[in-house]
Write a protein that holds these residues in place. Structure first.
Motif, short mmCIF file in Angstrom:
data_model
loop_
_atom_site.label_atom_id
_atom_site.label_comp_id
_atom_site.label_asym_id
_atom_site.label_seq_id
_atom_site.Cartn_x
_atom_site.Cartn_y
_atom_site.Cartn_z
N TRP A 84 39.32 122.78 15.67
CA TRP A 84 39.82 123.69 16.71
C TRP A 84 41.34 123.71 16.70
O TRP A 84 41.99 122.74 16.37
N ARG A 85 41.90 124.85 17.03
CA ARG A 85 43.36 125.01 17.08
C ARG A 85 43.84 124.57 18.45
O ARG A 85 43.46 125.14 19.46
N VAL A 86 44.71 123.58 18.46
CA VAL A 86 45.24 123.05 19.70
C VAL A 86 46.44 123.89 20.12
O VAL A 86 47.39 124.03 19.36
N PRO A 87 46.41 124.47 21.33
CA PRO A 87 47.55 125.26 21.78
C PRO A 87 48.73 124.38 22.14
O PRO A 87 48.58 123.16 22.30
N ARG A 88 49.87 124.96 22.30
CA ARG A 88 51.09 124.22 22.69
C ARG A 88 50.89 123.59 24.07
O ARG A 88 51.28 122.45 24.31
N THR A 89 50.28 124.33 25.00
CA THR A 89 50.02 123.84 26.35
C THR A 89 48.54 124.03 26.65
O THR A 89 48.03 125.13 26.54
N LEU A 90 47.89 122.95 27.05
CA LEU A 90 46.46 122.99 27.33
C LEU A 90 46.22 122.44 28.73
O LEU A 90 46.65 121.34 29.05
N THR A 91 45.55 123.24 29.57
CA THR A 91 45.15 122.79 30.89
C THR A 91 43.64 122.63 30.88
O THR A 91 42.93 123.53 30.46
N VAL A 92 43.16 121.47 31.33
CA VAL A 92 41.74 121.19 31.38
C VAL A 92 41.37 120.93 32.84
O VAL A 92 41.89 120.00 33.45
N ALA A 93 40.48 121.77 33.38
CA ALA A 93 40.08 121.64 34.78
C ALA A 93 38.57 121.50 34.87
O ALA A 93 37.83 122.29 34.29
N SER A 94 38.12 120.48 35.61
CA SER A 94 36.70 120.27 35.80
C SER A 94 36.47 119.52 37.10
O SER A 94 37.16 118.54 37.39
N ALA A 95 35.49 119.99 37.87
CA ALA A 95 35.19 119.33 39.14
C ALA A 95 34.33 118.09 38.92
O ALA A 95 34.61 117.02 39.46
N PHE A 96 33.26 118.22 38.11
CA PHE A 96 32.32 117.12 37.95
C PHE A 96 31.98 116.78 36.50
O PHE A 96 31.21 115.88 36.25
N GLY A 97 32.50 117.50 35.55
CA GLY A 97 32.08 117.31 34.17
C GLY A 97 32.91 116.31 33.39
O GLY A 97 33.98 115.88 33.82
N LYS A 98 32.41 115.94 32.21
CA LYS A 98 33.11 115.06 31.29
C LYS A 98 33.92 115.91 30.32
O LYS A 98 33.50 116.98 29.93
N VAL A 99 35.05 115.37 29.92
CA VAL A 99 35.93 116.05 28.97
C VAL A 99 36.06 115.17 27.74
O VAL A 99 36.35 113.98 27.85
N ARG A 100 35.84 115.77 26.56
CA ARG A 100 35.99 115.07 25.29
C ARG A 100 36.83 115.96 24.37
O ARG A 100 36.38 117.03 23.97
N LEU A 101 38.04 115.51 24.06
CA LEU A 101 38.93 116.26 23.17
C LEU A 101 39.26 115.39 21.96
O LEU A 101 39.78 114.29 22.12
N ASP A 102 38.95 115.88 20.78
CA ASP A 102 39.28 115.17 19.55
C ASP A 102 40.40 115.93 18.86
O ASP A 102 40.16 116.95 18.21
#
Length: 182
Positions: A84-102
């Protein structure tokens, strides 16, 4: 003596060279360079030893756009992995979920990547490239401490890789950041 990422004497890293080549090719594709100028600039990029050496190859080219992307989910997982192409600025928003970024197997086009986390009850796990420099000073956690062990660098490691700046807030979850093993 260590050099900052903005110092023109800093050795050129592979991601810097790749980004410079992409800018030159994009300018050619948009008709801003003729074929001879393309060849000359590519040669300058490929032979550049320091960031200052890249300057003449990129002179008078349009700046790269500052990309910003938001990933959000109220419930569920947010995952990004290989390619995946990583943008210069990344905002990750989640109320109850898990986040996995490689980010270790992602396409990093920018020498600095800003990641802002806005997590409620979920946790986040971020894998960064082996040579990345990670900054976590602006992460606020309500319940659990952030887990991160900075990779010790030796002189033989070569120049530092991309700078990953992580900011934001985590309510009940934990942020875990680790360097890729390879």
């Amino acid at each position: 003596m260590s050099l900052s990422q903005d110092d023109p004497r800093t050795p050129v890293a592979e991601h810097d060279r790749d980004a410079a080549l992409r800018r030159v090719r994009d300018a050619y594709g948009q008709g801003q360079l003729d074929h001879e100028e393309l060849d000359a600039r590519i040669q300058r990029v490929l032979t550049a030893r320091t960031r200052g050496d890249l300057g003449p190859a990129l002179a008078a080219l349009p700046a790269e756009p500052d990309t910003a992307v938001t990933l959000s989910a109220a419930v569920g997982r947010i995952r990004r992995g290989r390619g995946w192409r990583v943008p210069r600025t990344l905002t990750v928003a989640s109320a109850f979920g898990k986040v996995r970024l490689d980010l270790s197997r992602a396409v990093l086009e920018h020498p600095v990547v800003d990641i802002e986390l806005q997590l409620g009850a979920g946790s986040a796990r971020i894998i960064v490239p082996r040579d990345a420099v990670v900054e976590l000073d602006s992460v606020v956690t309500a319940m659990k401490d952030t887990r991160y062990r900075a990779r010790t660098r030796t002189g033989a490691d070569g120049p530092a890789g991309p700078r990953i700046r992580i900011t934001g807030t985590l309510g009940l979850g934990r942020l875990t950041v680790r360097h890729a093993r390879r």
